[in-house]
Design an enzyme around this catalytic site. Sequence first.
Site, PDB file in Angstrom:
ATOM      1  N   ASN A 144      29.290  43.780  48.401  1.00 28.36           N
ATOM      2  CA  ASN A 144      28.178  43.126  47.709  1.00 28.36           C
ATOM      3  C   ASN A 144      27.081  42.746  48.712  1.00 28.36           C
ATOM      4  O   ASN A 144      27.316  41.936  49.598  1.00 28.36           O
ATOM      5  CB  ASN A 144      28.722  41.871  46.998  1.00 28.36           C
ATOM      6  CG  ASN A 144      27.683  41.197  46.126  1.00 28.36           C
ATOM      7  OD1 ASN A 144      26.492  41.526  46.198  1.00 28.36           O
ATOM      8  ND2 ASN A 144      28.124  40.252  45.308  1.00 28.36           N
ATOM      9  N   HIS A 196      24.490  46.123  39.345  1.00 28.71           N
ATOM     10  CA  HIS A 196      24.706  45.412  40.610  1.00 28.71           C
ATOM     11  C   HIS A 196      26.132  45.687  41.079  1.00 28.71           C
ATOM     12  O   HIS A 196      27.062  45.744  40.276  1.00 28.71           O
ATOM     13  CB  HIS A 196      24.491  43.911  40.384  1.00 28.71           C
ATOM     14  CG  HIS A 196      24.827  43.089  41.586  1.00 28.71           C
ATOM     15  ND1 HIS A 196      24.325  43.378  42.833  1.00 28.71           N
ATOM     16  CD2 HIS A 196      25.630  42.006  41.746  1.00 28.71           C
ATOM     17  CE1 HIS A 196      24.800  42.496  43.702  1.00 28.71           C
ATOM     18  NE2 HIS A 196      25.598  41.664  43.061  1.00 28.71           N
ATOM     19  N   CYS A 251      21.282  38.079  43.658  1.00 32.09           N
ATOM     20  CA  CYS A 251      21.615  39.484  43.336  1.00 32.09           C
ATOM     21  C   CYS A 251      20.638  40.114  42.349  1.00 32.09           C
ATOM     22  O   CYS A 251      20.567  41.330  42.230  1.00 32.09           O
ATOM     23  CB  CYS A 251      23.034  39.569  42.798  1.00 32.09           C
ATOM     24  SG  CYS A 251      24.221  38.890  43.948  1.00 32.09           S
TER      25      CYS A 251
HETATM   26  O1  UT7 Z   1      27.019  39.023  43.371  1.00 34.44           O
HETATM   27  C1  UT7 Z   1      27.060  37.919  42.542  1.00 34.44           C
HETATM   28  C2  UT7 Z   1      28.078  38.051  41.593  1.00 34.44           C
HETATM   29  N1  UT7 Z   1      29.383  37.935  42.164  1.00 34.44           N
HETATM   30  C3  UT7 Z   1      30.383  38.405  41.491  1.00 34.44           C
HETATM   31  O2  UT7 Z   1      30.142  39.000  40.483  1.00 34.44           O
HETATM   32  C4  UT7 Z   1      31.795  38.162  41.928  1.00 34.44           C
HETATM   33  C5  UT7 Z   1      32.625  37.798  40.723  1.00 34.44           C
HETATM   34  N2  UT7 Z   1      33.999  37.503  40.973  1.00 34.44           N
HETATM   35  C6  UT7 Z   1      34.903  38.414  41.421  1.00 34.44           C
HETATM   36  O3  UT7 Z   1      34.545  39.528  41.722  1.00 34.44           O
HETATM   37  C7  UT7 Z   1      36.354  38.032  41.468  1.00 34.44           C
HETATM   38  O4  UT7 Z   1      36.559  36.821  40.777  1.00 34.44           O
HETATM   39  C8  UT7 Z   1      36.933  37.920  42.911  1.00 34.44           C
HETATM   40  C9  UT7 Z   1      36.998  39.303  43.539  1.00 34.44           C
HETATM   41  C10 UT7 Z   1      36.054  37.013  43.734  1.00 34.44           C
HETATM   42  C11 UT7 Z   1      38.346  37.366  42.841  1.00 34.44           C
HETATM   43  O5  UT7 Z   1      39.151  38.168  42.016  1.00 34.44           O
HETATM   44  P1  UT7 Z   1      40.133  37.484  40.963  1.00 34.44           P
HETATM   45  O6  UT7 Z   1      40.868  38.557  40.300  1.00 34.44           O
HETATM   46  O7  UT7 Z   1      39.287  36.574  40.096  1.00 34.44           O
HETATM   47  O8  UT7 Z   1      41.124  36.715  41.895  1.00 34.44           O
HETATM   48  P2  UT7 Z   1      41.437  35.143  41.934  1.00 34.44           P
HETATM   49  O9  UT7 Z   1      40.275  34.391  42.471  1.00 34.44           O
HETATM   50  O10 UT7 Z   1      41.989  34.726  40.609  1.00 34.44           O
HETATM   51  O11 UT7 Z   1      42.622  35.112  42.963  1.00 34.44           O
HETATM   52  C12 UT7 Z   1      43.904  35.678  42.669  1.00 34.44           C
HETATM   53  C13 UT7 Z   1      44.836  35.369  43.819  1.00 34.44           C
HETATM   54  C14 UT7 Z   1      44.831  33.880  44.209  1.00 34.44           C
HETATM   55  O12 UT7 Z   1      46.130  33.544  44.574  1.00 34.44           O
HETATM   56  P3  UT7 Z   1      47.084  32.751  43.543  1.00 34.44           P
HETATM   57  O13 UT7 Z   1      46.352  31.489  43.226  1.00 34.44           O
HETATM   58  O14 UT7 Z   1      47.238  33.659  42.390  1.00 34.44           O
HETATM   59  O15 UT7 Z   1      48.330  32.549  44.336  1.00 34.44           O
HETATM   60  C15 UT7 Z   1      43.945  33.856  45.438  1.00 34.44           C
HETATM   61  O16 UT7 Z   1      44.266  32.812  46.315  1.00 34.44           O
HETATM   62  O17 UT7 Z   1      44.409  36.099  44.981  1.00 34.44           O
HETATM   63  C16 UT7 Z   1      44.250  35.179  46.081  1.00 34.44           C
HETATM   64  N3  UT7 Z   1      43.175  35.686  46.928  1.00 34.44           N
HETATM   65  C17 UT7 Z   1      43.366  36.597  47.888  1.00 34.44           C
HETATM   66  N4  UT7 Z   1      44.472  37.238  48.304  1.00 34.44           N
HETATM   67  C18 UT7 Z   1      44.336  38.140  49.290  1.00 34.44           C
HETATM   68  C19 UT7 Z   1      41.852  35.353  46.885  1.00 34.44           C
HETATM   69  N5  UT7 Z   1      41.176  36.069  47.820  1.00 34.44           N
HETATM   70  C20 UT7 Z   1      42.099  36.834  48.447  1.00 34.44           C
HETATM   71  C21 UT7 Z   1      42.016  37.777  49.486  1.00 34.44           C
HETATM   72  N6  UT7 Z   1      43.158  38.398  49.872  1.00 34.44           N
HETATM   73  N7  UT7 Z   1      40.851  38.092  50.080  1.00 34.44           N
END
Ligand code: UT7
Length: 320
Positions: A277, A247, A115
Amino acid sequence: MSEIYSEIIGTGSYLPEKVLTNDDLSKMVDTSDEWIYTRTGIKQRHIAADDECTSDLAVKAIQNALDDAKMSAEDVDLLIVATITPDLVFPSTSCIVQKKLGLKNAVAFDISAACSGFVYGLTIADSMIKSGMYKNAVVVGAETLTRIMDWNDRTTCVLFGDGAGAAVLRATNEKTGIISYSVKTDGDYIDCLKATGGPSATKTSGNIFMEGKEVFKLAVVRMPEISKEVVAKAGKTMADVDCFIPHQANIRIIDAALKNLDIPEEKVVKTIEKHGNISSACIPLALDIANKNGQIKKGQNVLLTAMGAGFTWGSVFLKF
Ligand code: UT7
């Protein structure tokens, strides 16, 4: 002899025709428009056609940028393609782009910085222009990330898309264009965000894997940190920044960075909703959109900041 600077004289971008919405994705994996939009700010992403490669997206973005710069292909003497999804392992995508666009006088090579690729690319182009050996450079970020997507993995497949963005840089003796920059790398985080394969390690190209939370936590600290460093290096303050282009990985990362930087909302370019992204392509794409819609005007101060796999991160302060 007066100092040489690199000014941006044209921008361009391209997004493939096919659009995949959050609702489309919710028919493929257990997700929803509500989850994706509130957690990331993404509404849709573009998908390259089967016969469209990264080089094709790059060619369209570069042509667009050359038209904007009113520069002919033969005048380009340096081409840097930032990508983590090259057409082939070799030759470099830049060689393919060079041929397709007839950039016959350009030395061409790829860089891989995920990125941060476009930001890294600008700093390399600036150094080469400052050497006095190159006058007209093209830096493009182009990706077909959907080709390395695991479409069963809802934690990644909702986040990424395809596209390209480019900038044309020209040598000048005026103090304008790229004024200051900083780029950094921390290989301790190689496993946080990566492709699960590669020609040497697995003889495959693998899929995108990410420990989202870890990346998130670091991005909200490092992006503001390096932005402040680069603005100070330019001898400016945050109040001097007319336009901030971060980004586009997650709207919550952008908003957290803004709070930390004290940059008002109206100075920020946010395009993530429309394309998700696209790694190295995000910043030049947003730069092009802001240039064409008048959000950035000639002479204004623009701050570009990225962070991505590696980890790599970097920031450029420029006078547009
Ligand atoms: O480009 C390079 C840099 N990349 C980034 O900067 C990305 C950085 N990270 C992020 O943007 C975020 O961490 C994500 C968008 C990837 C995830 O968001 P989050 O708020 O950190 O969610 P999480 O991973 O903690 O997941 C929360 C819940 C989980 O369920 P439980 O364990 O709470 O029951 C996941 O299983 O959301 C669930 N989950 C989803 N639910 C519906 C994960 N992906 C999905 C989905 N749809 N697509």
